[in-house]
Design an enzyme around this catalytic site. Structure first.
Site, short mmCIF file in Angstrom:
data_model
loop_
_atom_site.label_atom_id
_atom_site.label_comp_id
_atom_site.label_asym_id
_atom_site.label_seq_id
_atom_site.Cartn_x
_atom_site.Cartn_y
_atom_site.Cartn_z
N HIS A 1 0.84 -1.41 -0.08
CA HIS A 1 -0.01 -0.06 0.16
C HIS A 1 0.94 1.38 -0.07
CE1 HIS A 1 -4.17 -1.68 0.43
NE2 HIS A 1 -3.55 -2.66 1.32
N LYS B 1 -8.68 14.41 3.90
CA LYS B 1 -7.94 13.11 3.99
C LYS B 1 -6.94 13.23 5.12
CE LYS B 1 -6.77 13.71 -0.26
NZ LYS B 1 -7.20 12.36 -0.88
N ARG B 2 -6.07 12.06 5.31
CA ARG B 2 -5.21 12.27 6.50
C ARG B 2 -3.92 13.39 6.11
NH1 ARG B 2 -0.41 8.97 6.69
NH2 ARG B 2 -1.39 7.74 4.56
N LYS C 1 0.51 14.46 0.51
CA LYS C 1 -0.98 14.58 0.11
C LYS C 1 -1.18 16.27 -0.13
CE LYS C 1 -2.68 10.45 2.69
NZ LYS C 1 -3.21 9.87 1.57
N THR D 1 -8.71 5.91 -2.14
CA THR D 1 -9.91 5.78 -2.40
C THR D 1 -11.08 6.91 -2.06
OG1 THR D 1 -10.04 5.10 0.00
CG2 THR D 1 -10.02 3.49 -1.68
N LYS E 1 -14.73 8.24 -4.05
CA LYS E 1 -15.91 8.29 -3.28
C LYS E 1 -16.35 9.63 -3.66
CE LYS E 1 -14.01 5.85 0.55
NZ LYS E 1 -13.34 5.89 1.93
#
Length: 819
Positions: free
Chosen positions: A363, A554-555, A560, A662, A666
């Site tokens: 991952h 998100k985290r 990111k 993911t 969504k």
């Protein structure tokens, strides 16, 4: 109201009301007139659970009669969220229960809001595992989750003066109606101790593991129902208990604390999700958790197998075990220990069984995220397992030297044991060596695994590597989370999409249908109103649903690039206050996400965003056009409200760093247009929805690699030659966003310009500012925007976790539906 074998409970409104009243009175001992909302929640949950267990027994009977192969999904994280609404949706009983409760004066929505999330994970890894369980059950595949029953889930996030503060999340403090304890099926797990080097009568080496401490793993079962209710599988979570309650002799001597010390120590194992690994004690507990979890799981899996079979050669044909990242990799050494030590199988036979049983999902693309454990720590926690790992490695390296004699660099690169000042066990290497399949989670991710992260292993076993692009369950993330959109879709094309998301493709015919577009935008407006209410309640910011809702949820992590989004917000703010340039499209910027407690830079980014929000929202001119809200304590329940209300989905990680994502799926499924880089599954989303229906910017993987490897890139060149970039960075160099804490954000300027930015924020900033102008232009044309939204929704069918699971089942596990 009784349920007998082969019969199901009735689901009339009268029956539902009767069973809820029965549980309130006889299971909880409460009269209806005196019941609290939480007691009513328990009564409803127990009524639903009755129906789940009816179907679970039917499912298990079907599996046993069919002699099916079973899949066991091992994951340290299962981010399940709330169970009541999801179970009612999948049983197709949501409306029936809602109406039945309304007649009894109970608001089902109010009941659902009083419950806690099962936050047994911290992000995409755990949410993916939850989606997979839903799809396994919906498809009728015998699939079971195994994990830890953490007493404290992922921390609750609060803000104090803009800084993240963590508080405990004791989600089990009031019990959990969805779990059934199975103390009679507890597993015994030996810990610590030493190895006595002995030989058997034949003179063969026969080590003995001595002086261990025993911990008990008590399973708690949670039923997982598939859509339609025909299949109910199980998520089994283990709680650690002491093998002895306390030492009576010490207790009688008056030292109570000493008497219960071992009990407390043992039960700490399942106390908290991911203890801090900043200190040795935290790292020790984390490794003990991983070992405890896999030891319980393998013991349990073997017990189930041995109920029906007595020949371990059948094990790989009846059992498939999937490792969700490296956290469960010790399961490989545990199965070998179980077969060799407890059942006296020869090594070669045991290894063949083990290798054919396991599959490994990677991952990450970040080398530093590949898990390693010091050999000394491994020896302390599980000395026999370290011996087995060394033997696995010895035999593996012998094969390497035979195939590639003299290639010492290859041997060093692939060895499970990393040499150095402190020897380390490379858990990803153990997972790859001990599995017959290694898969990535997006097409780009898998190719980068082969070419850059794990090229030596790909050279060894090219046929082991395969791709399984992630997916999400449409039941949780569309049917349940977005009922307005779900109803509109069903009214338009029928309800077949719930089981087969590819049927959303039929919506594309309505991309220019005025009536459908009007209905679609009305649903979006209602979702934005709901989200605005959440923002007002939790972030204390009033926002306008008629503005563009731009979401980065998100985290929190540097790769990111929440910081890049903050730079864009600052840019728009500076255009207003310096240039008098007011945006044609007013925006609400919505952030959500948690930073790991020990991740200082991520926590500084949270503080920065909150400061930017405070300054922008207080400015008399800017606040009319720009609002910024950071919604605290991001979790599944909050995501279910944020995602349907988003207009824009920010998926802006540096190309080559996000394995898949993911959240991107969504958001697209719920009608948000993606602003993203060519990273992870963004590429596949672009290919499905069409390049014209997504906003792509920035350097791709090859471009980032060229920047990293070349010498010509200098962020100072952009700073000095691009006025917009210079003004943004100067704002953080100064005190505009920290007037009462001078110099607080100087680190941004220095971090981005002095060569320590490995995520290339400045390199992608001009392109990012430009693509946001494209977003504004598009949003101004309502019908064009709505058409893009339709095409996004219509072409997200491939991103169902049902498709992902069917690929795992076909290519890795060798199983099929057992309906």
């Amino acid at each position: 109201m009784k349920s007998f074998d082969g019969m199901r409970l009735e689901n009339t409104q009268e029956a539902l009301q009767a069973v809820v009243s029965h549980h309130l009175r006889y299971s909880l001992g409460r009269d209806w007139k005196m019941a609290t909302i939480r007691e009513i929640y328990w009564a409803i949950s127990l009524a639903v659970r009755d129906r789940l267990f009816d179907r679970l027994f039917e499912t298990e009977k079907r599996y046993q009669q069919g002699g099916v192969k079973r899949v066991y999904y091992l994951s340290m994280e299962f981010l399940m969220g709330r169970a009541l609404g999801n179970n009612l949706c999948n049983l197709k009983l949501f409306d029936s229960f809602k109406q039945a409760m309304e007649e009894m004066g109970v608001d089902l929505e109010e009941v659902r809001e009083c419950t806690a999330d099962a936050a047994l994970g911290n992000g995409g890894l755990g949410r993916l595992a939850a989606c997979f369980l839903d799809s396994l059950a919906t498809l009728g595949i015998p699939g079971y989750g195994y994990g830890i029953n953490y007493e404290f889930g992922h921390f609750k996030q609060e803000f104090s003066h803009g800084y993240q503060r963590e508080t405990s999340d004791n989600w089990l403090k009031r019990g959990n109606p969805w779990q059934i304890a199975r103390p009679d099926e507890a597993c015994l797990v030996p810990l610590f101790g030493r190895i006595l080097h002995t030989h058997d009568r034949k003179g063969d080496y026969s080590p003995m593991w001595l002086d261990w401490e025993m911990v008990v793993g008590v399973p708690f079962d949670m039923p997982i129902v598939g859509y339609g209710g025909e299949t109910v599988n199980t998520l089994r979570l283990f709680s650690a208990k002491s093998s002895e309650e306390f030492d009576v002799e010490i207790f009688n001597d008056g030292d109570y604390h000493e008497a219960v010390k071992n009990k407390i120590s043992s039960e700490n194992i399942s106390k908290v999700l991911y203890p801090s690994d900043s200190f040795r004690a935290g790292r020790l507990l984390r490794l003990v958790q991983e070992y405890f979890f896999v030891a319980c799981s393998i013991r349990d899996i073997a017990t189930i197998f041995l109920r029906s079979y007595d020949n371990f050669d059948l094990f790989p044909s009846k059992v498939a075990i999937q490792l969700n990242d490296t956290h469960p990799a010790l399961a490989i050494s545990e199965l070998m220990r179980f077969l060799v030590d407890e059942h006296a199988l020869p090594w070669e036979r045991a290894w063949s069984i083990t290798e054919r049983t396991f599959g490994y999902t990677n991952h990450t693309l970040l080398p530093e995220a590949l898990e390693k454990w010091p050999v000394s720590l491994m020896e302390y926690v599980a000395p026999r397992h370290l011996q087995i790992i060394y033997e696995i490695n010895r035999r593996f390296l012998e094969q390497i030297t035979v195939r590639w004699p003299g290639d010492e660099a290859l041997v060093r690169n692939v060895s499970i044991i990393e040499e150095g000042d402190e020897k380390q066990v490379r858990m990803s290497h153990l997972a790859m060596v001990g599995s017959h399949s290694v898969n990535g989670v997006a097409a780009l991710h898998t190719e980068l695994l082969k070419s850059h992260l794990l090229p030596d292993f790909y050279k060894l076993w090219p046929k082991k590597f395969n791709n399984k692009t992630n997916g999400v369950t449409p039941r949780r993330w569309l049917l349940k989370a977005n009922p307005g959109l779900s109803d509109l879709i069903t009214e338009t094309i029928g309800d077949g999409w719930i089981r087969d998301l590819r049927k959303l493709k039929a919506l594309e015919a309505y991309a220019e249908d005025a009536g459908f577009l009007e209905g679609l935008m009305a649903v979006k407006r209602a979702n934005k109103e709901r989200l605005a209410t959440l923002i007002k309640r939790d972030a204390h910011v009033t926002v306008d649903p008629d503005t563009l809702f731009d979401v980065h949820a998100k985290r929190i992590h540097e790769y990111k690039r929440q910081l890049l989004k903050a730079l864009h917000v600052a840019h728009q703010f500076l255009q207003i206050i310096d240039d008098g340039k007011y945006p044609e499209v007013p925006r609400t910027y919505i952030f959500a996400g948690k930073a790991a407690p020990g991740y200082k830079v991520a926590k500084q980014i949270i503080k920065l965003i909150n400061n930017v929000a405070a300054v922008v929202n207080a400015h008399p001119k800017a606040r009319e056009y720009v609002r910024v809200a950071f919604v605290p304590d991001y979790r599944v329940t909050v995501a279910e409200k944020i995602i349907p209300g988003a207009d824009v989905s920010e998926q802006i990680s540096t190309a080559g760093t996000e394995a898949s994502g993911t959240g991107n799926m969504k958001f697209a499924m719920n009608g948000a247009l993606t602003v993203g880089t060519c990273d992870g599954a963004n590429i596949e989303i672009m290919n499905e929805v069409g390049r014209e229906n997504i906003f792509i910017f920035g350097h791709d993987v090859e471009g980032i690699r060229a920047l990293r490897e070349g010498r010509e890139y200098n962020p100072w060149d952009l700073y000095e030659n691009d006025p917009a970039v210079k003004r943004i960075l100067d704002a953080f160099s100064g005190d505009l966003f920290c007037p009462v804490e001078p110099g607080l954000f100087r680190w941004v300027f220095e971090h981005l310009l002095y060569g320590r930015d490995i995520y290339y924020h400045v390199a992608d900033l001009p392109s990012y500012l430009s693509v946001q102008e494209d977003v504004d232009r598009c949003f101004l044309d309502t019908s064009t925007w709505a058409g893009h939204v339709v095409r996004n929704i219509a072409n997200t069918g491939t991103f169902s976790s049902d498709r992902t699971i069917l690929e795992y089942a076909r290519d890795i596990w060798g199983v099929g539906p057992a309906l």
